[in-house]
Scaffold this active site. Structure first.
Site, mmCIF file in Angstrom:
data_model
loop_
_atom_site.group_PDB
_atom_site.id
_atom_site.type_symbol
_atom_site.label_atom_id
_atom_site.label_comp_id
_atom_site.label_asym_id
_atom_site.label_seq_id
_atom_site.Cartn_x
_atom_site.Cartn_y
_atom_site.Cartn_z
ATOM 1 N N LYS A 1 0.879 -1.455 0.438
ATOM 2 C CA LYS A 1 -0.226 0.576 -0.036
ATOM 3 C C LYS A 1 0.663 1.221 0.482
ATOM 4 O O LYS A 1 0.388 2.477 -0.755
ATOM 5 C CB LYS A 1 -1.020 0.009 0.952
ATOM 6 C CG LYS A 1 -2.375 -0.909 1.286
ATOM 7 C CD LYS A 1 -2.963 -0.531 2.444
ATOM 8 C CE LYS A 1 -3.736 -1.995 2.649
ATOM 9 N NZ LYS A 1 -4.052 -2.370 3.572
ATOM 10 N N GLN B 1 -5.278 -1.425 9.337
ATOM 11 C CA GLN B 1 -5.308 -2.667 9.400
ATOM 12 C C GLN B 1 -5.454 -3.522 9.979
ATOM 13 O O GLN B 1 -5.177 -4.180 10.994
ATOM 14 C CB GLN B 1 -3.968 -3.675 8.456
ATOM 15 C CG GLN B 1 -3.289 -4.494 7.929
ATOM 16 C CD GLN B 1 -3.779 -4.661 6.654
ATOM 17 O OE1 GLN B 1 -3.505 -2.930 5.902
ATOM 18 N NE2 GLN B 1 -4.743 -5.454 6.263
ATOM 19 N N ASP C 1 -11.575 3.059 3.821
ATOM 20 C CA ASP C 1 -11.910 1.450 3.680
ATOM 21 C C ASP C 1 -13.481 1.048 4.093
ATOM 22 O O ASP C 1 -14.068 0.169 3.136
ATOM 23 C CB ASP C 1 -11.606 0.723 4.999
ATOM 24 C CG ASP C 1 -10.088 -0.248 4.966
ATOM 25 O OD1 ASP C 1 -9.810 -0.246 3.778
ATOM 26 O OD2 ASP C 1 -9.592 -0.263 5.992
HETATM 27 N N1 GUN Z 1 -7.247 -6.828 5.558
HETATM 28 C C1 GUN Z 1 -7.328 -6.852 4.726
HETATM 29 N N2 GUN Z 1 -7.937 -5.976 3.849
HETATM 30 C C2 GUN Z 1 -8.083 -5.833 4.557
HETATM 31 C C3 GUN Z 1 -8.294 -4.092 4.114
HETATM 32 O O1 GUN Z 1 -9.060 -4.230 2.701
HETATM 33 N N3 GUN Z 1 -8.870 -2.640 5.097
HETATM 34 C C4 GUN Z 1 -8.302 -3.290 6.446
HETATM 35 N N4 GUN Z 1 -8.405 -2.292 7.073
HETATM 36 N N5 GUN Z 1 -8.174 -4.289 6.680
HETATM 37 C C5 GUN Z 1 -7.630 -5.131 5.448
#
Ligand code: GUN
Length: 298
Positions: free
Chosen positions: A53, A97, A120
């Site tokens: 990311k 996350q 998100d």
């Molecule tokens: N963990 C796995 N995929 C995601 C996501 O799309 N967002 C977040 N915040 N955590 C994750």
């Protein structure tokens, strides 16, 4: 008949390029979108996601801020960091996350994020806005699914869509997005009766179950669009002892001859998630500053 393979790598790269162009336009006005990613603990898979990311964020011309906190971090400490990021004008997007360590209440943390920075789309305000047809930040993987489906059929109106899986992160929001696209949506789950028969009626099938090769070829309506959200690592003795490979929730080799179009795993939905996260960060940056969204990412 053999399905068209929906190329998520190419479609996500094109979206990232459009986002980067939008970022350049904002930068010309002195605005550099900033994305804060918070990782608590050292789950290896989460570390890889967070690293990717950060790299993609910078490639798109945005500022990437990473906060790595120890696994022992308390809920109060994490909430204090979220409050700081909410108040920081340079931060347009906040992503915590998941999964979080068991001692931290994820729901409480997600609720603390400013909905305007909730890239998100997990905050109940954004979920509610999506469900009531208002402008919202929408979850990234579901948005990616809809973009992929529309890449082969720009107008989804009237299609019978079946979503298998009812999670808050994928199943429910993808159902809402498809409803907004005027599909007739059925959400199926582990208690659904005659799941194969239901899937066989789907013009558009979204599989978000989390079980390898769960959806079989004879569950697919001939010509259907199949979007496979699953990313499952399975043993692959054919390539060597202890080797693994990634497979989706759909038995691809069985489904591809029947479907009209299908996403592969890897290279389908997976790469769309980060591209949509960047899209949401640009959207949040523009909206927070009263700027219009570039039409090609709206
Ligand atoms: N963990 C796995 N995929 C995601 C996501 O799309 N967002 C977040 N915040 N955590 C994750």
């Amino acid at each position: 008949m053999s399905a068209a393979i929906i190329d998520g790598a190419a479609i996500s790269a094109a979206l990232r390029a459009r986002v980067a162009a939008g970022v350049r336009a904002l930068a010309a006005e002195g605005i550099v979108p900033g994305l804060a990613v918070v990782l608590v603990g050292d789950d290896p898979a989460s570390r890889v996601y967070v690293r990717n990311k950060g790299a993609r964020t910078e490639e798109a011309g945005m500022r990437s801020l990473e906060y790595r906190l120890p696994a022992e971090t308390s809920e109060a400490e994490l909430l204090a960091l979220v409050a700081r990021l909410n108040a920081d004008e340079a931060v347009d997007g906040i992503l915590v996350q998941l999964p979080l360590p068991a001692a931290i209440d994820s729901g409480k943390v997600l609720l603390a994020i400013d909905p305007a920075k909730d890239v998100d789309g997990f905050h109940p305000v954004n979920a509610g806005r999506l469900a009531t047809g208002q402008a919202a930040l929408v979850p990234c993987t579901p948005l990616g699914c809809v973009i992929l489906a529309k890449s082969v059929r720009p107008d989804l109106a009237g299609l019978d869509a079946v979503v298998v899986g009812r999670s808050n992160i994928v199943g429910k929001p993808v159902a809402q997005l498809l409803l907004a696209e005027h599909c007739t949506v059925t959400v199926a789950h582990s208690r659904t009766r005659d799941l194969p028969g239901l899937c066989r009626r789907a013009d558009l099938l979204v599989a978000a179950i989390g079980r390898p090769d769960f959806v079989r070829g004879d569950w697919i309506k001939p010509g259907a669009i199949v979007i496979d959200v699953g990313i499952n690592r399975v043993a692959d003795p054919a390539t060597g002892e202890g080797k693994t490979r990634l497979v989706g929730d759909v038995a691809f080799a069985e489904a591809a001859p029947v479907a009209g179009a299908i996403t592969p795993v890897p290279g389908g939905v997976g790469p769309m998630t980060i591209a949509c996260l960047l899209r949401n960060t640009l959207a949040a940056a523009a909206t927070r500053r009263g700027r219009p969204l570039p039409a090609d990412i709206a």
